[in-house]
Design a protein around this motif. Structure first.
Motif, PDB file in Angstrom:
ATOM      1  N   HIS A   1     -15.094  46.928   5.620  1.00 40.22           N
ATOM      2  CA  HIS A   1     -14.589  45.601   5.261  1.00 40.22           C
ATOM      3  C   HIS A   1     -15.197  45.078   3.970  1.00 40.22           C
ATOM      4  CE1 HIS A   1     -12.804  45.530   9.197  1.00 40.22           C
ATOM      5  NE2 HIS A   1     -13.975  45.755   9.756  1.00 40.22           N
ATOM      6  N   VAL A   2     -16.309  45.675   3.582  1.00 37.91           N
ATOM      7  CA  VAL A   2     -17.010  45.208   2.388  1.00 37.91           C
ATOM      8  C   VAL A   2     -16.358  45.786   1.135  1.00 37.91           C
ATOM      9  CG1 VAL A   2     -19.199  45.325   1.156  1.00 37.91           C
ATOM     10  CG2 VAL A   2     -19.178  44.838   3.600  1.00 37.91           C
ATOM     11  N   SER A   3     -15.991  47.059   1.205  1.00 37.88           N
ATOM     12  CA  SER A   3     -15.360  47.710   0.066  1.00 37.88           C
ATOM     13  C   SER A   3     -14.317  48.666   0.638  1.00 37.88           C
ATOM     14  CB  SER A   3     -16.420  48.470  -0.745  1.00 37.88           C
ATOM     15  OG  SER A   3     -15.811  49.319  -1.687  1.00 37.88           O
ATOM     16  N   ARG A   4     -13.123  48.594   0.113  1.00 42.44           N
ATOM     17  CA  ARG A   4     -12.040  49.382   0.692  1.00 42.44           C
ATOM     18  C   ARG A   4     -12.411  50.866   0.800  1.00 42.44           C
ATOM     19  NH1 ARG A   4      -6.388  48.397   0.805  1.00 42.44           N
ATOM     20  NH2 ARG A   4      -6.765  46.521  -0.408  1.00 42.44           N
ATOM     21  N   GLY A   5     -12.348  51.365   2.010  1.00 47.94           N
ATOM     22  CA  GLY A   5     -12.573  52.791   2.226  1.00 47.94           C
ATOM     23  C   GLY A   5     -14.042  53.180   2.364  1.00 47.94           C
ATOM     24  N   ALA A   6     -14.972  52.235   2.116  1.00 43.81           N
ATOM     25  CA  ALA A   6     -16.392  52.578   2.228  1.00 43.81           C
ATOM     26  C   ALA A   6     -16.752  52.795   3.692  1.00 43.81           C
ATOM     27  CB  ALA A   6     -17.253  51.452   1.657  1.00 43.81           C
ATOM     28  N   ARG A   7     -17.661  53.724   3.955  1.00 38.51           N
ATOM     29  CA  ARG A   7     -18.106  53.965   5.322  1.00 38.51           C
ATOM     30  C   ARG A   7     -19.203  55.032   5.342  1.00 38.51           C
ATOM     31  NH1 ARG A   7     -14.266  54.032   8.410  1.00 38.51           N
ATOM     32  NH2 ARG A   7     -15.176  55.168  10.148  1.00 38.51           N
ATOM     33  N   ALA A   8     -19.672  55.313   6.556  1.00 44.28           N
ATOM     34  CA  ALA A   8     -20.514  56.493   6.759  1.00 44.28           C
ATOM     35  C   ALA A   8     -19.664  57.517   7.496  1.00 44.28           C
ATOM     36  CB  ALA A   8     -21.741  56.121   7.590  1.00 44.28           C
ATOM     37  N   ALA A   9     -19.723  58.772   7.075  1.00 43.72           N
ATOM     38  CA  ALA A   9     -18.904  59.810   7.701  1.00 43.72           C
ATOM     39  C   ALA A   9     -19.670  61.126   7.751  1.00 43.72           C
ATOM     40  CB  ALA A   9     -17.608  59.995   6.918  1.00 43.72           C
ATOM     41  N   VAL A  10     -19.555  61.830   8.882  1.00 38.59           N
ATOM     42  CA  VAL A  10     -20.168  63.152   8.991  1.00 38.59           C
ATOM     43  C   VAL A  10     -19.312  64.122   8.186  1.00 38.59           C
ATOM     44  CG1 VAL A  10     -20.820  65.016  10.557  1.00 38.59           C
ATOM     45  CG2 VAL A  10     -21.048  62.624  11.297  1.00 38.59           C
ATOM     46  N   ILE A  11     -19.886  64.740   7.168  1.00 35.51           N
ATOM     47  CA  ILE A  11     -19.086  65.618   6.300  1.00 35.51           C
ATOM     48  C   ILE A  11     -19.503  67.073   6.403  1.00 35.51           C
ATOM     49  CG2 ILE A  11     -18.609  63.768   4.642  1.00 35.51           C
ATOM     50  CD1 ILE A  11     -20.665  65.352   2.787  1.00 35.51           C
ATOM     51  N   GLY A  12     -20.496  67.351   7.239  1.00 34.17           N
ATOM     52  CA  GLY A  12     -20.889  68.753   7.345  1.00 34.17           C
ATOM     53  C   GLY A  12     -22.171  68.874   8.132  1.00 34.17           C
ATOM     54  N   ARG A  13     -22.744  70.064   8.082  1.00 30.91           N
ATOM     55  CA  ARG A  13     -23.982  70.256   8.820  1.00 30.91           C
ATOM     56  C   ARG A  13     -24.905  71.203   8.075  1.00 30.91           C
ATOM     57  NH1 ARG A  13     -24.131  74.916  11.628  1.00 30.91           N
ATOM     58  NH2 ARG A  13     -22.214  76.142  11.542  1.00 30.91           N
ATOM     59  N   VAL A  14     -26.158  71.144   8.460  1.00 28.05           N
ATOM     60  CA  VAL A  14     -27.170  72.005   7.858  1.00 28.05           C
ATOM     61  C   VAL A  14     -27.103  73.363   8.543  1.00 28.05           C
ATOM     62  CG1 VAL A  14     -29.650  72.265   7.442  1.00 28.05           C
ATOM     63  CG2 VAL A  14     -28.627  69.971   7.483  1.00 28.05           C
ATOM     64  N   ARG A  15     -27.183  74.448   7.795  1.00 31.86           N
ATOM     65  CA  ARG A  15     -27.267  75.773   8.416  1.00 31.86           C
ATOM     66  C   ARG A  15     -28.505  76.493   7.921  1.00 31.86           C
ATOM     67  NH1 ARG A  15     -21.789  78.806   6.692  1.00 31.86           N
ATOM     68  NH2 ARG A  15     -23.056  80.705   6.579  1.00 31.86           N
ATOM     69  N   ALA A  16     -29.017  77.338   8.776  1.00 33.21           N
ATOM     70  CA  ALA A  16     -30.328  77.930   8.480  1.00 33.21           C
ATOM     71  C   ALA A  16     -30.270  79.093   7.504  1.00 33.21           C
ATOM     72  CB  ALA A  16     -30.985  78.374   9.786  1.00 33.21           C
ATOM     73  N   ASP A  17     -29.064  79.646   7.286  1.00 34.77           N
ATOM     74  CA  ASP A  17     -29.010  80.917   6.536  1.00 34.77           C
ATOM     75  C   ASP A  17     -28.996  80.780   5.013  1.00 34.77           C
ATOM     76  OD1 ASP A  17     -26.542  79.950   6.006  1.00 34.77           O
ATOM     77  OD2 ASP A  17     -25.411  81.603   6.911  1.00 34.77           O
ATOM     78  N   LYS A  18     -29.236  79.577   4.525  1.00 42.37           N
ATOM     79  CA  LYS A  18     -29.352  79.343   3.072  1.00 42.37           C
ATOM     80  C   LYS A  18     -28.083  79.633   2.280  1.00 42.37           C
ATOM     81  CE  LYS A  18     -34.228  80.586   3.060  1.00 42.37           C
ATOM     82  NZ  LYS A  18     -35.289  81.253   2.335  1.00 42.37           N
ATOM     83  N   ARG A  19     -26.942  79.725   3.001  1.00 43.25           N
ATOM     84  CA  ARG A  19     -25.691  79.828   2.242  1.00 43.25           C
ATOM     85  C   ARG A  19     -25.104  78.432   2.110  1.00 43.25           C
ATOM     86  NH1 ARG A  19     -24.143  84.476   0.422  1.00 43.25           N
ATOM     87  NH2 ARG A  19     -22.149  83.776  -0.403  1.00 43.25           N
ATOM     88  N   TYR A  20     -24.390  78.251   1.027  1.00 45.99           N
ATOM     89  CA  TYR A  20     -23.724  76.977   0.825  1.00 45.99           C
ATOM     90  C   TYR A  20     -22.220  77.237   0.852  1.00 45.99           C
ATOM     91  CZ  TYR A  20     -22.642  72.351  -0.888  1.00 45.99           C
ATOM     92  OH  TYR A  20     -22.162  71.060  -0.988  1.00 45.99           O
ATOM     93  N   VAL A  21     -21.566  76.682   1.888  1.00 51.66           N
ATOM     94  CA  VAL A  21     -20.134  76.937   2.079  1.00 51.66           C
ATOM     95  C   VAL A  21     -19.400  75.600   2.102  1.00 51.66           C
ATOM     96  CG1 VAL A  21     -18.386  77.932   3.585  1.00 51.66           C
ATOM     97  CG2 VAL A  21     -20.673  78.977   3.446  1.00 51.66           C
ATOM     98  N   MET A  22     -18.323  75.533   1.331  1.00 50.63           N
ATOM     99  CA  MET A  22     -17.540  74.296   1.274  1.00 50.63           C
ATOM    100  C   MET A  22     -16.074  74.639   1.495  1.00 50.63           C
ATOM    101  SD  MET A  22     -17.573  71.647  -1.906  1.00 50.63           S
ATOM    102  CE  MET A  22     -18.786  70.434  -1.450  1.00 50.63           C
ATOM    103  N   ARG A  23     -15.426  73.831   2.340  1.00 49.76           N
ATOM    104  CA  ARG A  23     -14.010  74.099   2.632  1.00 49.76           C
ATOM    105  C   ARG A  23     -13.146  72.910   2.254  1.00 49.76           C
ATOM    106  NH1 ARG A  23     -16.633  76.580   6.801  1.00 49.76           N
ATOM    107  NH2 ARG A  23     -16.137  78.793   7.066  1.00 49.76           N
TER     108      ARG A  23
END
Lengths: 251, 747
Positions: free
Chosen positions: B343-365
């Motif tokens: 309500h403060v700024s259109r579309g602003a929020r907190a959102a879960v966007i991913g998770r930490v993984r232990a294997d040190k790879r960085y994967v984005m979809r």
């Protein structure tokens, strides 16, 4: 009497305002806008702190004046509850029409226009009681002509009134409670620093007494008189007077 | 628009063993930018001292933390961050300056700190702005941007400085320093802990849009007038209203996480490189990898390209790493429901966007398709360049012989743009919000606050760097910047405990300019070592050069943070009482290079004053003792405009109406070796100290015992005049010369 310091989205002076009220002996706590109107149940006095509530959209204070939580403050004020608005809080009170309170309910009779300089101003300012102390419930225990130190920090601090009729009523009913010593730095009509309502239970003050409310915040010369005295530096002083007067009303 | 060079493109392919995807390309473009990777400067910055007793958290995270002291059994730290927002401020001054504050505020917030102060060192184009409409516009709009943002979020301005030079015509410098307060046992880190496998990555703040796309790379380009229009898209859009609410919500989240027993969340500001840059650094710093779903990133416009969502630098965003379950729920509840970000700024929020993984790879979809899949460290390790370090030019020359009358010169010196009162500018800033300000900006050599309610423990802070010195000798300018910031903190009664630096230089691919950067690092390192002070954070801003090839004056800008043990001992620079003794600490010298008086009398020439660190340490300890036992009533450092300007300012006071005069003995008595005008106006460092008359002899004696130069050179007067040897000035005339020059721009 329990005091609510109401925090709006965009408020920025809530912490020190609360501290000043508590230091003066008020039983105060912060009430956040999202707690809603119901959270104000049980509170009998209200302080609206400084900041930029609702981003000062439309005009400073205009949106906040229509915030549901403020409707509870308006009701209480109309039944005589003590209400103090500081800076943005004063702007909100003016936008509710509570001060000067000379027109129909909910219709602003005054506004805080941009400073004549056209920009924000931040400086120490002293304000002076310009009416007889009984005029407003917060000033009953002040001496005539008493001065209170404060900091003017605002972009829109220029009190202006709707029309000549309003101006006349403000003058006749002595609603300008405090004026700036040495004249209004922002071009306010009547050199107005603080405005009350006809019943004297609502006070809208533009400069911040809580920014000159302890000895350590005073101008250098006043600080220097207590140099080396740690307890004196940390003690309420100056602007805290306004909060003490507020607390006395509640006692 | 990619800033990567062809050879860098080849290196990327070699590194990951295939052609990079488009998103990966943009990730490297940001990550390998000068702005992020310090690819030219890192090897040299290693030589700066970074350790010391007062360091609670050193260089390497979003900000450093210095040990302020203990109150009621709780140890408090001061979070310190120092950044530049030079390029954006030149192109879009209001937004550039405002987002500079926005970004640094998040750096402090992400350390778990409560924001307690801001400072703004500014460097603008030539002083005479007639005929330079853009330079005038920049100088005014930058101040408006700082005021518009800083005032709204409710963080007091504690200081800054201001210089004018034509080398800033095409490249203003807008640095910003932010301070925070944090309990030592509640510092939050910019990394995930070792047991973070499976933790959620939660993005909080504004909805991602197309603003700020390519920002890091843009900041590392030389400004070209013709591209200025295109570059505007790379500047972010400030939203102080959202930030104000985000700050307060974050303070509450921090409390709730502690209540849930989550002691080590990861928390990092989204700056350069956007979602990708921030998440990669947050997990890599904890030796982890990450999996990010771009579809989960809240956006303000549908169908943004993957590379924009991944690397765009939309303002007002931060990334948390917290355990799944109660911690994640608390975070979402506070931001989205209680504080109602949507309500403060259109579309602003907190959102879960991913998770930490232990294997040190960085994967984005994106839409189920993998758009990034690399070992995380290739994204974060950056690249280094061994830049050719040329000989830094030394433009010092023989000190000119000054001619002129003191009577005519002092008003001109006081009215010089680098000396005159900054009050017309500072009054645009809120200096007293939070109710903690003791000495407001402009009232003392450093700002002083008492950030812990009920405690007399204070923080003093100053930021300094003189470009007129930088133009002559980068190394000595660096030394002098450190010394001035330390002196300023001492002049209000503070004890310096740590430093930050922002190094603003030209094009590092040009050997001479690279040489200046390296020399300045040597200079600021040497001074810090001599004074036993650590650097806890810093920033490097390069390519401050216009397309026509002119670079800014080498500008090492130093902030010094000090501890004030008892605020009731601190004092601003204005004279307090008539009949005090005026004591000079610090011998006068004949070096006039870069001084205002040379500019006025001779145009150019001169050598820079060399610092005698033994003597300086003595001055500092003598001053400290005088503040401790209250014999010192106030002090002012001798800098721009020299000793006589310094004393005039003490008479006039910050508001112009202090009205305490002074009588100074002729310099032949206290600086016989130095020509008269050099004694009055030379800028060799030192202090003018107001000492109670009865204590003056003991103060001077004690100072001399430390090895410092000290002499009683006059006394304060009840009448409003300044008597300098044989010349008498009315304070009213001096006050109007000093107070008015900036009014035309800022009143």
């Amino acid at each position: 009497m329990k005091t609510a310091v109401i925090v709006f989205p965009g408020s920025n002076s809530e912490e020190e305002t609360l501290r000043a009220a508590q230091a003066a002996g008020a039983d105060a706590r912060l009430v956040w806008w999202f707690e809603g109107r119901a959270a104000l149940k049980g509170f009998e006095a209200f302080i609206l702190p400084g900041g930029f509530a609702h981003e000062d959209r439309i005009r400073a204070g205009a949106v906040a004046a229509r915030d549901p939580i403020v409707s509870a403050v308006i009701d209480a004020a109309q039944h005589g509850a003590p209400v103090l608005g500081i800076c943005n809080g004063a702007q909100i009170l003016v936008e509710t029409g509570l001060v000067p309170g000379t027109g129909e309910a909910g219709r602003p009779q005054a506004a805080l226009a941009p400073n004549i300089q056209g920009h924000y101003l931040d400086h120490f300012a002293e304000i002076e009681l310009a009416v007889s102390p009984e005029r407003c419930i917060f000033t009953r225990h002040l001496a005539a002509g008493a001065r209170i130190p404060a900091w003017a920090s605002h972009g829109e601090g220029r009190f202006r009134f709707r029309d000549e009729r309003t101006r006349e009523r403000v003058r006749e009913e002595r609603l300008v409670v405090f004026t700036y010593v040495g004249g209004a730095p922002n071009g306010a009509e009547f050199d107005c620093a603080a405005l009350t309502n006809p019943t004297g239970n609502v006070l809208a003050v533009m400069p911040h007494p809580e920014r000159a409310g302890w000895r350590y915040q005073q101008p250098e010369r006043v600080r220097f008189e207590a140099r080396g005295d740690r307890a004196a530096y940390l003690a309420p002083y100056g602007g805290s007077h306004l909060f003490s007067l507020f607390a006395q009303v509640l006692a | 628009m990619l800033a990567l060079s062809t050879s860098e493109l080849d290196r990327i392919s070699a590194l990951i063993g295939r052609e990079p995807t488009l998103v990966e390309l943009y990730a490297f473009d940001a990550g390998w930018s000068e702005h992020c990777s310090y690819k030219s400067s890192r090897a040299h910055l290693r030589r700066l001292p970074t350790e010391g007793a007062a360091v609670l958290l050193g260089v390497g995270e979003d900000a450093g933390v210095l040990d302020l002291g203990e109150v009621d059994g709780v140890r408090y730290g001061v979070v310190v961050a120092h950044e530049s927002h030079n390029h954006p401020s030149q192109v879009v001054p209001y937004e550039g300056a405002a987002t500079g504050i926005g970004g640094i505020v998040r750096d402090v917030l992400c350390m778990g700190g409560t924001l307690i102060g801001l400072l703004d060192p500014l460097r603008f184009g030539r002083g005479d702005l007639e005929g330079y409409p853009h330079q005038r516009y920049v100088a005014q709009s930058v101040v408006d941007g700082i005021s518009g943002y800083g005032n709204a979020i409710g963080v007091p301005n504690l200081g800054g400085d201001l210089y004018w030079d034509e080398s800033f015509d095409d490249n203003c410098l807008v640095n910003v320093v932010a301070l925070g307060l944090v309990r030592a046992d509640e510092i939050v880190h910019s990394r995930v802990p070792a047991h973070a496998d499976g933790w959620n990555l939660v993005l909080v703040g504004k909805a991602t849009d197309a603003s700020g796309f390519g920002g890091a790379a843009f900041s590392s380009l030389t400004l070209d007038e013709e591209q200025a229009e295109a570059n505007k898209g790379a500047v972010q859009v400030p939203d102080p209203f959202l930030k104000s609410v985000l700050m307060r919500a974050t303070y509450r989240v921090l409390r709730e996480l502690r209540a849930l027993g989550v002691r080590d969340p990861g928390f990092k500001d989204l700056g350069a490189g956007g979602v990708l840059g921030c998440s990669a650094e947050l997990v890599a710093a904890g030796d982890m990898g990450a999996e990010i779903d771009l579809d989960a990133v809240h956006v303000s416009v549908e169908e943004l390209p993957a590379e924009v969502i991944a690397t765009g630098e939309t303002q007002e965003r931060m990334l948390w790493a917290v355990p799944a379950g109660a911690a994640t729920q608390a975070l979402l509840r506070v931001y989205n429901e209680q504080f109602g970000l949507p309500h403060v700024s259109r579309g602003a929020r907190a959102a879960v966007i991913g998770r930490v993984r232990a294997d040190k790879r960085y994967v984005m979809r994106r839409h189920g398709t993998v758009v990034v899949d690399v070992p995380v460290d290739v994204l974060t390790s950056g690249i280094r360049y061994e830049r050719e370090v040329g000989v830094a030019p030394n433009h010092e020359s023989a000190d000119p012989v000054l001619r002129g009358e003191v009577a005519a010169l002092l008003p001109r010196v006081l009215a010089h743009r680098d000396v005159c009162s900054r009050e017309p500018l500072i009054t645009h800033y809120d200096r007293v919000v939070r109710g903690t300000t003791v000495i407001p900006a402009g009232h003392g050599d450093a700002g002083v606050i008492a950030p812990i309610p009920g405690s007399a423990l204070g923080v003093a802070v100053s930021v300094d760097g003189n470009p007129r010195y930088g133009k002559l000798n980068a190394r000595v300018a660096g030394e002098l910047a450190v010394c001035e910031s330390v002196r300023n903190v001492a002049a209000v009664g503070g004890e310096a405990i740590g430093l930050t630096d922002c190094l603003n230089f030209g094009d590092p691919t040009k050997p001479a300019q690279m040489g200046e950067l390296v020399e300045a690092i040597e200079g600021i390192g040497e001074a810090a070592r001599a004074l036993s002070l650590p650097y806890v954070s810093g920033n490097v801003s390069l390519y401050n050069e216009s397309a026509s090839g002119s670079s800014v004056a080498p500008s090492p800008i130093i902030a010094c943070v000090g501890r004030v043990t008892d605020i009731s001992h601190s004092a601003g620079f204005a004279f307090k009482r008539p009949d005090s003794a005026i004591v000079l600490l610090g011998a006068r010298g004949g070096a006039l290079g870069g001084s205002v008086i040379v500019e006025i009398c001779a145009g150019q020439g001169g050598t820079l004053p060399r610092v005698n660190f033994d003597a300086l340490r003595g001055e500092l300890s003598a001053l400290r003792a005088g503040f401790d036992d209250l014999t010192v009533r106030g002090a002012h450092d001798v800098s721009d405009g020299g000793l006589l300007a310094c004393v005039a300012e003490m008479c006039i006071g910050p508001g112009g109406r202090n009205g305490i005069g002074a009588r100074l003995d002729a310099p032949s008595g206290w600086a016989p070796e130095v020509p008269e005008l050099a004694a009055w106006f030379g800028e060799t460092g030192g202090f003018v100290v107001e000492v109670a008359a009865e204590s003056a002899a003991a103060f001077v004696e004690r100072a001399r015992a430390t090895g410092a130069y000290a002499a009683c050179i006059g006394r304060t007067l009840p009448e409003p005049s300044l008597v300098a040897g044989a010349t008498t000035f009315a304070l009213a005339d001096l006050a109007s010369a000093w107070l008015t020059p900036l009014e035309a721009l800022y009143a």
